[in-house]
Design an enzyme around this catalytic site. Structure first.
Site, PDB file in Angstrom:
ATOM      1  N   ARG A 136      17.247  -6.810  35.740  1.00  0.00           N
ATOM      2  CA  ARG A 136      18.525  -6.311  36.266  1.00  0.00           C
ATOM      3  C   ARG A 136      19.620  -7.321  35.958  1.00  0.00           C
ATOM      4  O   ARG A 136      19.488  -8.500  36.254  1.00  0.00           O
ATOM      5  CB  ARG A 136      18.445  -6.146  37.793  1.00  0.00           C
ATOM      6  CG  ARG A 136      17.532  -5.074  38.235  1.00  0.00           C
ATOM      7  CD  ARG A 136      17.859  -4.579  39.625  1.00  0.00           C
ATOM      8  NE  ARG A 136      18.053  -5.614  40.631  1.00  0.00           N
ATOM      9  CZ  ARG A 136      18.377  -5.353  41.881  1.00  0.00           C
ATOM     10  NH1 ARG A 136      18.574  -4.099  42.271  1.00  0.00           N
ATOM     11  NH2 ARG A 136      18.517  -6.306  42.763  1.00  0.00           N
ATOM     12  N   THR A 140      26.042  -6.333  37.172  1.00  0.00           N
ATOM     13  CA  THR A 140      26.148  -4.869  37.227  1.00  0.00           C
ATOM     14  C   THR A 140      25.005  -4.228  38.012  1.00  0.00           C
ATOM     15  O   THR A 140      25.094  -3.064  38.392  1.00  0.00           O
ATOM     16  CB  THR A 140      26.098  -4.274  35.807  1.00  0.00           C
ATOM     17  OG1 THR A 140      24.815  -4.586  35.237  1.00  0.00           O
ATOM     18  CG2 THR A 140      27.196  -4.859  34.919  1.00  0.00           C
ATOM     19  N   ASP A 232      13.252 -11.302  46.553  1.00  0.00           N
ATOM     20  CA  ASP A 232      13.057 -11.102  45.112  1.00  0.00           C
ATOM     21  C   ASP A 232      11.567 -11.214  44.793  1.00  0.00           C
ATOM     22  O   ASP A 232      10.984 -12.301  44.831  1.00  0.00           O
ATOM     23  CB  ASP A 232      13.856 -12.162  44.334  1.00  0.00           C
ATOM     24  CG  ASP A 232      13.859 -11.859  42.839  1.00  0.00           C
ATOM     25  OD1 ASP A 232      12.764 -11.726  42.254  1.00  0.00           O
ATOM     26  OD2 ASP A 232      14.954 -11.735  42.262  1.00  0.00           O
ATOM     27  N   ASP A 235      10.481 -13.625  41.894  1.00  0.00           N
ATOM     28  CA  ASP A 235      10.574 -15.037  42.284  1.00  0.00           C
ATOM     29  C   ASP A 235       9.462 -15.419  43.254  1.00  0.00           C
ATOM     30  O   ASP A 235       8.898 -16.517  43.169  1.00  0.00           O
ATOM     31  CB  ASP A 235      11.938 -15.322  42.932  1.00  0.00           C
ATOM     32  CG  ASP A 235      13.046 -15.413  41.892  1.00  0.00           C
ATOM     33  OD1 ASP A 235      12.733 -15.618  40.702  1.00  0.00           O
ATOM     34  OD2 ASP A 235      14.222 -15.258  42.277  1.00  0.00           O
TER      35      ASP A 235
HETATM   36  C1  PRP Z   1      13.231  -6.376  40.200  1.00  0.00           C
HETATM   37  C2  PRP Z   1      12.040  -5.525  40.534  1.00  0.00           C
HETATM   38  C3  PRP Z   1      12.344  -4.242  39.807  1.00  0.00           C
HETATM   39  C4  PRP Z   1      13.832  -4.141  39.950  1.00  0.00           C
HETATM   40  C5  PRP Z   1      14.152  -3.172  41.049  1.00  0.00           C
HETATM   41  O1  PRP Z   1      13.107  -6.931  38.942  1.00  0.00           O
HETATM   42  O2  PRP Z   1      10.817  -6.081  40.153  1.00  0.00           O
HETATM   43  O3  PRP Z   1      11.964  -4.236  38.456  1.00  0.00           O
HETATM   44  O4  PRP Z   1      14.305  -5.451  40.296  1.00  0.00           O
HETATM   45  O5  PRP Z   1      15.506  -2.980  41.145  1.00  0.00           O
HETATM   46  P1  PRP Z   1      16.230  -1.619  40.778  1.00  0.00           P
HETATM   47  O6  PRP Z   1      15.424  -0.529  41.415  1.00  0.00           O
HETATM   48  O7  PRP Z   1      17.582  -1.771  41.390  1.00  0.00           O
HETATM   49  O8  PRP Z   1      16.273  -1.501  39.293  1.00  0.00           O
HETATM   50  P2  PRP Z   1      14.173  -7.983  38.361  1.00  0.00           P
HETATM   51  O9  PRP Z   1      15.204  -7.274  37.548  1.00  0.00           O
HETATM   52  O10 PRP Z   1      14.649  -8.870  39.453  1.00  0.00           O
HETATM   53  O11 PRP Z   1      13.300  -8.773  37.305  1.00  0.00           O
HETATM   54  P3  PRP Z   1      12.006  -9.703  37.523  1.00  0.00           P
HETATM   55  O12 PRP Z   1      10.868  -8.792  37.863  1.00  0.00           O
HETATM   56  O13 PRP Z   1      11.855 -10.347  36.195  1.00  0.00           O
HETATM   57  O14 PRP Z   1      12.302 -10.680  38.629  1.00  0.00           O
HETATM   58  N1  URA Z   2      14.355  -6.549  43.194  1.00  0.00           N
HETATM   59  C1  URA Z   2      13.645  -7.318  44.056  1.00  0.00           C
HETATM   60  O1  URA Z   2      12.802  -8.114  43.649  1.00  0.00           O
HETATM   61  N2  URA Z   2      13.892  -7.176  45.364  1.00  0.00           N
HETATM   62  C2  URA Z   2      14.786  -6.318  45.843  1.00  0.00           C
HETATM   63  O2  URA Z   2      14.960  -6.242  47.067  1.00  0.00           O
HETATM   64  C3  URA Z   2      15.521  -5.540  44.932  1.00  0.00           C
HETATM   65  C4  URA Z   2      15.274  -5.657  43.605  1.00  0.00           C
END
Ligand code: PRP
Ligand code: URA
Length: 241
Positions: A136, A140, A232, A235
């Protein structure tokens, strides 16, 4: 503590300080939820509560996510078709069910989806694994694809897209669109925690996709994080913050 909202749907109650924006009128009015399966088993709920705790360490978080994935796996696979197969027991020959197909594809959305793969593979060691990399954009909140790699012949298989978090739904919608563009038409989505907005987004764009979640939370905050959520997920799994 979970409060019942609709039949089979539970919304977790947030802390009084959390910012809530519940922008899904059709959910709030009790639209049919036929394709949303909330797997609210007490063992899953208890493990998820532990995951939500900010003091839970990364190793504990990973272990709990794996355990929940195994438990959710029973429900995700409940409708898998079987066929009869002859077996010689020590007593006699008889027919018993085995899985009709053995080509299933688990598709984690990187990174956090990786945390659900080991548990599901423990349940289905014969499953194949494909990867979709999405992140993400922090400004945005929109997902950007950076990786796509699938096993050969996956298009016709049952595909389980896995990601612990369904927040705005943007990542799941894009991942499913990517798969459909390549000819996949038997897709189910598996999340740990979902916001109503994310469920609504997926159901609007991909009404054919069944969604399996362990909990539906209250909503999103101004940073598009799930409230109360668990923070997150990437993380917390990988200890990057
Ligand atoms: C997080 C999570 C999803 C997404 C959800 O990933 O694991 O993939 O956000 O959010 P959304 O429904 O609003 O799209 P992130 O983009 O933080 O990446 P990561 O898994 O690499 O931490
Ligand atoms: N991605 C995450 O990891 N946590 C949230 O709460 C939303 C998006």
């Amino acid at each position: 503590m979970n409060a019942p909202l609709l039949s089979g749907i539970h919304i977790a109650v947030p802390s009084p300080t959390a910012t809530i924006s519940l922008t899904t009128p059709s959910l709030a009015k009790g639209a049919p939820m036929a394709s949303v399966h909330v797997i609210d088993h007490p063992l899953i709920e208890a493990k998820l509560t532990h995951m939500r705790d900010r003091d839970t360490t990364s190793p504990e978080f990973r272990a709990l996510l794996k355990e929940i994935s195994i438990l959710m796996g029973y429900e995700i696979t409940r409708d898998f078709p079987t066929k009869l197969c002859e077996v010689d027991t020590p007593i006699c020959r008889a027919s018993f069910p085995v899985l009709k197909d053995d080509f299933f594809t688990i598709v984690p959305i990187l990174r956090a989806g990786l945390g659900m793969v080991d548990g599901l593979l423990e349940l289905m060691p014969f499953a194949h694994v494909g990867h979709i990399g999405l992140v993400r954009n922090e400004q945005t909140h929109l997902p950007e694809e950076y990786y796509y790699k699938m096993p050969e012949g996956y298009e016709g298989s049952v595909i389980m897209v896995v990601d612990p978090m369904l927040a705005t739904g943007g990542s799941a919608v894009d991942a499913i669109s990517s798969l459909k563009k390549r000819g996949c038409n038997n897709i189910r989505l598996v999340n740990l925690v979902a916001a109503p907005q994310g469920i609504e987004a997926v159901r609007t764009v991909h009404p054919d996709v069944d969604i399996y979640v362990a909990a539906v939370d209250e909503g999103l905050n101004e940073d598009a994080y799930i409230v109360p959520g668990l923070g997150d997920a990437g993380d917390r799994i990988f200890g990057t913050k």
